[in-house]
Design an enzyme around this catalytic site. Structure first.
Site, PDB file in Angstrom:
ATOM      1  N   ASP A 106       0.798  -1.231   0.000  1.00  0.00           N
ATOM      2  CA  ASP A 106       0.000   0.000   0.000  1.00  0.00           C
ATOM      3  C   ASP A 106       0.825   1.273   0.000  1.00  0.00           C
ATOM      4  OD1 ASP A 106       0.688  -0.272   2.861  1.00  0.00           O
ATOM      5  OD2 ASP A 106      -0.735   1.380   3.110  1.00  0.00           O
ATOM      6  N   ASP A 109       6.073   0.505   2.678  1.00  0.00           N
ATOM      7  CA  ASP A 109       6.407  -0.736   3.373  1.00  0.00           C
ATOM      8  C   ASP A 109       5.859  -1.915   2.564  1.00  0.00           C
ATOM      9  OD1 ASP A 109       3.715  -0.456   3.800  1.00  0.00           O
ATOM     10  OD2 ASP A 109       3.875  -0.026   5.939  1.00  0.00           O
ATOM     11  N   TYR A 258      -4.712   1.743   9.919  1.00  0.00           N
ATOM     12  CA  TYR A 258      -5.843   2.246   9.127  1.00  0.00           C
ATOM     13  C   TYR A 258      -7.099   2.182   9.980  1.00  0.00           C
ATOM     14  CZ  TYR A 258      -2.969   2.441   4.945  1.00  0.00           C
ATOM     15  OH  TYR A 258      -2.017   2.776   4.037  1.00  0.00           O
ATOM     16  N   GLU A 501       6.190   9.912   2.025  1.00  0.00           N
ATOM     17  CA  GLU A 501       5.738   8.546   1.729  1.00  0.00           C
ATOM     18  C   GLU A 501       4.571   8.547   0.738  1.00  0.00           C
ATOM     19  OE1 GLU A 501       4.945   4.289   3.949  1.00  0.00           O
ATOM     20  OE2 GLU A 501       4.647   6.129   5.100  1.00  0.00           O
TER      21      GLU A 501
END
Length: 528
Positions: A106, A109, A258, A501
């Protein structure tokens, strides 16, 4: 004397009439100016047809943005065009007899989180359904379809039975203790599933939405695959609706990654897509009569994201109101009108000249809602603005009102272009936040694979590459970084994950935005 007196009366009368005429003219002028001030470009041109003239910068940016999905692929790669990527996570799912090797990591990572991955697929599907002709015109449709199917293949395998859905591969805590290329992963990658004992309404419903939307995409390409996706979508929606429990209640550890703020929005989102895919009135009644009042927050604008689907649902259902829902009841039409009314409230909040415009913007003109992953909300909001603009154009809707001030589809498009242009380099930093686009873009993207040379054998402990002051040895082409601070500044540092990121779900909405801006054309009135 009499004649002179008469002339005097005549002159005074003329003067009075002249004054009256002047005042009248001023009043008319004031009215005209007032109307002009209230109406922003409300002239309606002809309904655009097939894709016309291409805006090259958006076409080029779309070509770049789509490559990030290739960067993020897990599994055995096919026709791999990213030189520094290779096969990875080939045994994912094997401990439960499943093949979960596909899908996408996603972010920077190597975890496969089900909720944001499914959202990525839903948005990708929506983009292809609305703008597939425009993507095709610039030779980018096949790339988008390939990326979408890479995710939906994974989602199908992750749903082995009606009430079981695998929602995560890998341990986030363990993964974050390593800094390594995905091709070198050796640590255990445990599986997480929702089921009747441990439900997760949000992720089940979002996965249902993704599969329903994708079934429409593949309907004319691969009908059997489309049917399979729809079957999974319907079963997952039933599971989600019958077991209303937040997935973070079942798995509290996921809150720090999340965290969900509620599941009502996902249920409406999924039902909306299922209505588009099936035409079944049950789903239309579900979102309008049965649950609209409870879950939709009609009249209150919200921000579209992987967590909150309300504004996306408002816009998606507005197309039914604008284009006409077949065989809908009065109660259902009333609900659709509320979705459209809320969509217009959302649009009013975006436009800088609107009386109800949000004041949270940078001096450079970017919508700015959150310092963490700052580009998430402006990109997603701009995608919705382009969609609503094109719905207005196609349905011949000339304008909408924001507290008495009218705006047109061109105002929405202008706003969306301003946000896209900011991202592509028209900002105080003079930097493109889309990696690989333009001459100046972030060099230290927070991304494990991009930061480590393909020839390095770091094992789990490759943190020297996280801390390296040098640019990434590999370019994560298409990555949309987190974005600037409120003062329009950006710190290009790999350890600054707040700003540096990238994520697949941000890329999905960016692809949608750019696809809508490539050129102006009408959208289809029905996905079927």
């Amino acid at each position: 004397m009499t004649e002179l007196m008469g002339a005097g009366k005549y002159t005074k009368g003329c003067t009075r009439w002249l004054i009256v005429l002047v005042v009248a003219a001023l009043v008319v002028t004031a009215i005209v100016l007032g109307l002009r001030k209230k109406a922003h470009h409300s002239d309606m041109g002809p309904v655009p047809g097939p894709p016309g003239a291409i805006t090259q910068k958006y076409s080029d940016a779309l070509s770049v943005a789509l490559q990030f999905f290739q960067v993020q692929k897990s599994g055995k790669l096919v026709n791999n065009k990213i030189s520094w990527r290779g096969d990875s996570a080939l045994s994912d799912g094997s401990e439960d007899g499943l093949d979960l090797s596909k899908g996408m990591y996603d972010a920077g990572d190597h975890i496969k989180f089900g909720l944001p991955m499914a959202f990525t697929a839903t948005v990708m599907s929506w983009t292809i359904l609305e703008y597939g002709d425009q993507m095709s015109a610039v030779n980018q449709l096949d790339s988008a379809l390939d990326s979408l199917k890479w995710i939906t293949d994974y989602l199908i395998n992750a749903h082995p039975s009606d009430s079981v859905l695998y929602i995560q591969v890998g341990d986030p805590d363990l993964d974050h203790q390593c800094w390594q290329r995905p091709e070198e992963m050796t640590e255990k990658r445990p599986l997480l599933q929702i089921n009747k004992k441990n439900p997760g309404t949000e992720v089940a419903a979002e996965t249902a939405a993704a599969m329903a939307a994708a079934s429409l995409v593949f309907k004319s390409i691969n009908s059997s695959y489309s049917d399979l996706l729809l079957q999974h979508a319907q079963k997952l929606f039933t599971f989600a609706d019958d077991h209303k429990v937040s997935y973070t209640s079942s798995f509290p550890k996921l809150e720090k990654f999340y965290n969900s703020t509620g599941f009502g929005d996902e249920l409406l989102w999924a039902a909306s897509w299922l209505y588009h895919a099936t035409g079944d009135q049950f789903y239309l009644s579900y979102v309008t009569v049965q649950n609209g009042q409870s879950y939709a927050d009609w009249g209150r604008p919200t921000w579209f994201s992987w967590d909150d689907k309300r504004s996306g649902t408002q816009v998606l259902l507005s197309r039914l109101n604008l284009f006409g829902a077949k065989q809908s009841t009065n109660a259902e039409n009333k609900g659709l009108q509320m979705y459209r009314k809320t969509s217009e409230a959302i649009m009013c909040g975006l436009l800088p000249d609107s009386p109800t415009s949000t004041s949270s913007r940078t001096d450079g003109g970017l919508l700015w809602i959150d310092q963490w992953n700052a580009l998430q909300h402006p990109v997603a909001a701009s995608f919705l603005a382009v969609l609503y603009s094109d719905y207005m154009l196609t349905s011949r809707t000339p304008s909408f009102s924001c507290n008495g001030v009218t705006f047109s589809s061109s105002d929405l498009r202008k706003f969306a272009m301003s946000q896209a242009d900011y991202i592509l380099g028209n900002n105080p930093m003079g930097i493109s936040y889309l990696v690989g686009y333009g001459d100046k873009y972030p060099q230290q993207v927070h991304h494990r694979g991009a930061s480590i040379p393909a020839s390095a054998n770091t094992g789990c402990k490759g943190f020297e590459w996280l801390k390296s002051p040098n640019p990434n040895p590999n370019v994560a082409v298409g990555a949309l970084v987190g974005g600037p601070f409120k003062n329009d500044s950006y710190i290009d540092n790999r350890n600054n994950s707040m700003q540096s990121e990238p994520t697949t779900y941000n890329s999905a909405v960016l692809v949608g935005l750019l696809s809508g801006l490539i050129t102006t054309s009408s959208v289809v009135r029905s996905f079927n």
